[in-house]
Motif scaffolding. Structure first.
Motif, PDB file in Angstrom:
ATOM      1  N   LEU A   1       0.833  -1.198   0.000  1.00  0.00           N
ATOM      2  CA  LEU A   1       0.000   0.000   0.000  1.00  0.00           C
ATOM      3  C   LEU A   1       0.870   1.253   0.000  1.00  0.00           C
ATOM      4  CD1 LEU A   1      -2.615  -0.934   2.754  1.00  0.00           C
ATOM      5  CD2 LEU A   1      -3.024  -0.875   0.294  1.00  0.00           C
ATOM      6  N   ASP A   2       0.295   2.340  -0.459  1.00  0.00           N
ATOM      7  CA  ASP A   2       0.914   3.649  -0.331  1.00  0.00           C
ATOM      8  C   ASP A   2      -0.070   4.516   0.444  1.00  0.00           C
ATOM      9  OD1 ASP A   2       2.439   5.909  -0.548  1.00  0.00           O
ATOM     10  OD2 ASP A   2       1.905   6.325  -2.632  1.00  0.00           O
ATOM     11  N   VAL A   3       0.131   4.600   1.751  1.00  0.00           N
ATOM     12  CA  VAL A   3      -0.814   5.309   2.623  1.00  0.00           C
ATOM     13  C   VAL A   3      -0.522   6.807   2.542  1.00  0.00           C
ATOM     14  CG1 VAL A   3      -1.697   5.575   4.960  1.00  0.00           C
ATOM     15  CG2 VAL A   3      -0.992   3.312   4.135  1.00  0.00           C
ATOM     16  N   THR A   4      -1.417   7.537   1.897  1.00  0.00           N
ATOM     17  CA  THR A   4      -1.229   8.974   1.704  1.00  0.00           C
ATOM     18  C   THR A   4      -2.224   9.820   2.499  1.00  0.00           C
ATOM     19  OG1 THR A   4      -2.656   8.940  -0.258  1.00  0.00           O
ATOM     20  CG2 THR A   4      -0.292   8.610  -0.609  1.00  0.00           C
ATOM     21  N   VAL A   5      -3.104   9.179   3.258  1.00  0.00           N
ATOM     22  CA  VAL A   5      -4.079   9.916   4.063  1.00  0.00           C
ATOM     23  C   VAL A   5      -3.330  10.755   5.101  1.00  0.00           C
ATOM     24  CG1 VAL A   5      -6.088   9.722   5.567  1.00  0.00           C
ATOM     25  CG2 VAL A   5      -5.679   7.992   3.821  1.00  0.00           C
ATOM     26  N   PRO A   6      -3.676  12.029   5.272  1.00  0.00           N
ATOM     27  CA  PRO A   6      -3.055  12.835   6.323  1.00  0.00           C
ATOM     28  C   PRO A   6      -3.105  12.103   7.663  1.00  0.00           C
ATOM     29  CG  PRO A   6      -4.417  14.213   4.941  1.00  0.00           C
ATOM     30  CD  PRO A   6      -4.652  12.805   4.478  1.00  0.00           C
ATOM     31  N   HIS A   7      -2.001  12.122   8.392  1.00  0.00           N
ATOM     32  CA  HIS A   7      -1.817  11.218   9.508  1.00  0.00           C
ATOM     33  C   HIS A   7      -1.480  11.976  10.787  1.00  0.00           C
ATOM     34  CE1 HIS A   7       0.652   7.495  11.089  1.00  0.00           C
ATOM     35  NE2 HIS A   7      -0.397   7.781  11.830  1.00  0.00           N
ATOM     36  N   VAL A   8      -2.230  11.695  11.838  1.00  0.00           N
ATOM     37  CA  VAL A   8      -1.909  12.178  13.185  1.00  0.00           C
ATOM     38  C   VAL A   8      -1.442  10.991  14.008  1.00  0.00           C
ATOM     39  CG1 VAL A   8      -2.790  13.211  15.308  1.00  0.00           C
ATOM     40  CG2 VAL A   8      -3.581  14.067  13.101  1.00  0.00           C
ATOM     41  N   ASP A   9      -0.177  10.969  14.353  1.00  0.00           N
ATOM     42  CA  ASP A   9       0.344   9.958  15.267  1.00  0.00           C
ATOM     43  C   ASP A   9       0.223  10.529  16.677  1.00  0.00           C
ATOM     44  OD1 ASP A   9       1.862   8.248  16.872  1.00  0.00           O
ATOM     45  OD2 ASP A   9       3.281   7.805  15.270  1.00  0.00           O
ATOM     46  N   LEU A  10      -0.708   9.984  17.451  1.00  0.00           N
ATOM     47  CA  LEU A  10      -1.038  10.533  18.763  1.00  0.00           C
ATOM     48  C   LEU A  10       0.144  10.571  19.727  1.00  0.00           C
ATOM     49  CD1 LEU A  10      -4.594   9.201  19.673  1.00  0.00           C
ATOM     50  CD2 LEU A  10      -3.786  11.544  19.870  1.00  0.00           C
ATOM     51  N   MET A  11       1.157   9.769  19.484  1.00  0.00           N
ATOM     52  CA  MET A  11       2.286   9.742  20.399  1.00  0.00           C
ATOM     53  C   MET A  11       2.930  11.123  20.534  1.00  0.00           C
ATOM     54  SD  MET A  11       5.494   7.102  20.390  1.00  0.00           S
ATOM     55  CE  MET A  11       6.218   7.772  18.878  1.00  0.00           C
ATOM     56  N   TYR A  12       2.940  11.891  19.439  1.00  0.00           N
ATOM     57  CA  TYR A  12       3.625  13.181  19.450  1.00  0.00           C
ATOM     58  C   TYR A  12       2.845  14.279  20.174  1.00  0.00           C
ATOM     59  CZ  TYR A  12       6.636  10.672  16.281  1.00  0.00           C
ATOM     60  OH  TYR A  12       7.477   9.728  15.737  1.00  0.00           O
ATOM     61  N   PRO A  13       1.550  14.492  19.888  1.00  0.00           N
ATOM     62  CA  PRO A  13       0.815  15.464  20.707  1.00  0.00           C
ATOM     63  C   PRO A  13       0.704  15.042  22.164  1.00  0.00           C
ATOM     64  CG  PRO A  13      -0.648  14.374  19.132  1.00  0.00           C
ATOM     65  CD  PRO A  13       0.742  14.023  18.751  1.00  0.00           C
ATOM     66  N   CYS A  14       0.684  13.722  22.438  1.00  0.00           N
ATOM     67  CA  CYS A  14       0.674  13.281  23.841  1.00  0.00           C
ATOM     68  C   CYS A  14       1.927  13.762  24.556  1.00  0.00           C
ATOM     69  CB  CYS A  14       0.583  11.757  23.918  1.00  0.00           C
ATOM     70  SG  CYS A  14      -1.076  11.085  23.710  1.00  0.00           S
ATOM     71  N   LYS A  15       3.068  13.610  23.920  1.00  0.00           N
ATOM     72  CA  LYS A  15       4.321  14.065  24.525  1.00  0.00           C
ATOM     73  C   LYS A  15       4.302  15.570  24.762  1.00  0.00           C
ATOM     74  CE  LYS A  15       7.345  10.418  22.668  1.00  0.00           C
ATOM     75  NZ  LYS A  15       7.787   9.904  23.983  1.00  0.00           N
ATOM     76  N   LYS A  16       3.628  16.287  23.877  1.00  0.00           N
ATOM     77  CA  LYS A  16       3.581  17.743  23.991  1.00  0.00           C
ATOM     78  C   LYS A  16       2.840  18.195  25.242  1.00  0.00           C
ATOM     79  CE  LYS A  16       3.308  21.661  20.841  1.00  0.00           C
ATOM     80  NZ  LYS A  16       3.009  22.091  19.451  1.00  0.00           N
ATOM     81  N   VAL A  17       1.934  17.347  25.760  1.00  0.00           N
ATOM     82  CA  VAL A  17       1.218  17.689  27.000  1.00  0.00           C
ATOM     83  C   VAL A  17       1.720  16.858  28.177  1.00  0.00           C
ATOM     84  CG1 VAL A  17      -0.846  18.532  25.830  1.00  0.00           C
ATOM     85  CG2 VAL A  17      -0.693  16.111  26.447  1.00  0.00           C
TER      86      VAL A  17
END
Length: 250
Positions: A155-171
């Motif tokens: 597959l070529d996954v091109t859907v805009p992606h939010v990896d929750l790990m990063y905003p979690c770290k931000k808080v």
């Protein structure tokens, strides 16, 4: 917070400049009047806003995802909430070159689907589900789930992606998904299991234990569905700390 409150996707606009705009009452694209920033940056912002409205009318947030830092892509969620796909996979190991995907669960607009290897888990099914989504949300999926699916199913996954790990770290939320869930009081209706348990359950299913597959699917679905309330909580916290405090001049 919505994309229309954001200016950092513009080339030359960082968090400091964006915050200065907000502090001066320019909290939405419609309020931008060319003040606060220099002429060159103002021209870029005006062009960005004009083109941005066109993208939003088409429901396409990919251009914003490409321009936003990974920890800031949570801003996309409010604009495409009903078309957001939460995804989690289970595998027989950590190496996509020699291990298999066993189950894939997707949660979108209140409905959860699970596809099982050897039954209905196919590249065509996955591609169809992703094509129907405006935003993909995972936890550590940027490094694991998405590359694993791309390798195993070409597959070529091109859907805009939010990896929750990063905003979690931000808080200040560190650790794995289940540890963060516990910290926030997000519950599960099943005993706590691990990735190692997921491998064991799949092996038991392959030896003929259908109940093991039922437990594995339930575990996979819980991981997927629980990302929705997690994103809601994290987005609310970031909205308050990033946006509201600036708007209040704090």
């Amino acid at each position: 917070m919505r994309i229309e409150n954001s200016f950092i996707p513009v080339r030359g606009v960082g968090e400091v400049t964006e915050r200065r705009l907000w502090e001066n009452g320019i909290t939405h694209w419609e309020e931008f009047d060319g003040s606060v920033v220099g002429e060159t940056v103002a021209d870029r912002i005006e062009t960005f806003i004009e083109e941005g409205w066109d993208h939003l009318e088409r429901g396409d947030v990919s251009v914003f995802a490409d321009a936003l830092p990974a920890a800031s892509r949570w801003r996309l969620y409010e604009n495409v909430r009903e078309e957001t796909c939460f995804l989690d996979i289970e595998t027989t190991g950590l190496d996509a070159s020699c291990n298999d995907v066993t189950t894939v669960s997707l949660h979108r607009d209140g409905e959860t689907k699970t596809f099982v290897n050897g039954r209905d888990l196919t590249a065509r099914r996955l591609a169809s589900e992703l094509e129907q989504s405006s935003l993909l949300v995972t936890f550590n999926g940027q490094r694991f789930d998405v590359p694993f699916l791309e390798t195993c199913y070409d597959l070529d996954v091109t859907v805009p992606h939010v990896d929750l790990m990063y905003p979690c770290k931000k808080v200040g939320l560190d650790g794995g998904l289940k540890a963060i869930e516990q910290d926030l009081g997000i519950g599960r209706d099943m005993p706590d299991l691990s990735g190692r348990d997921a491998v064991r359950l799949w092996n038991e299913y392959e030896r003929g234990d259908d109940s093991a597959l039922e437990t594995l699917v339930e575990y996979n679905r819980a991981d997927t569905k629980n990302m929705e309330p997690l994103l809601e909580i994290v987005a609310d916290r970031l909205h308050e700390s990033v946006f509201e405090t600036a708007c209040q001049g704090e």
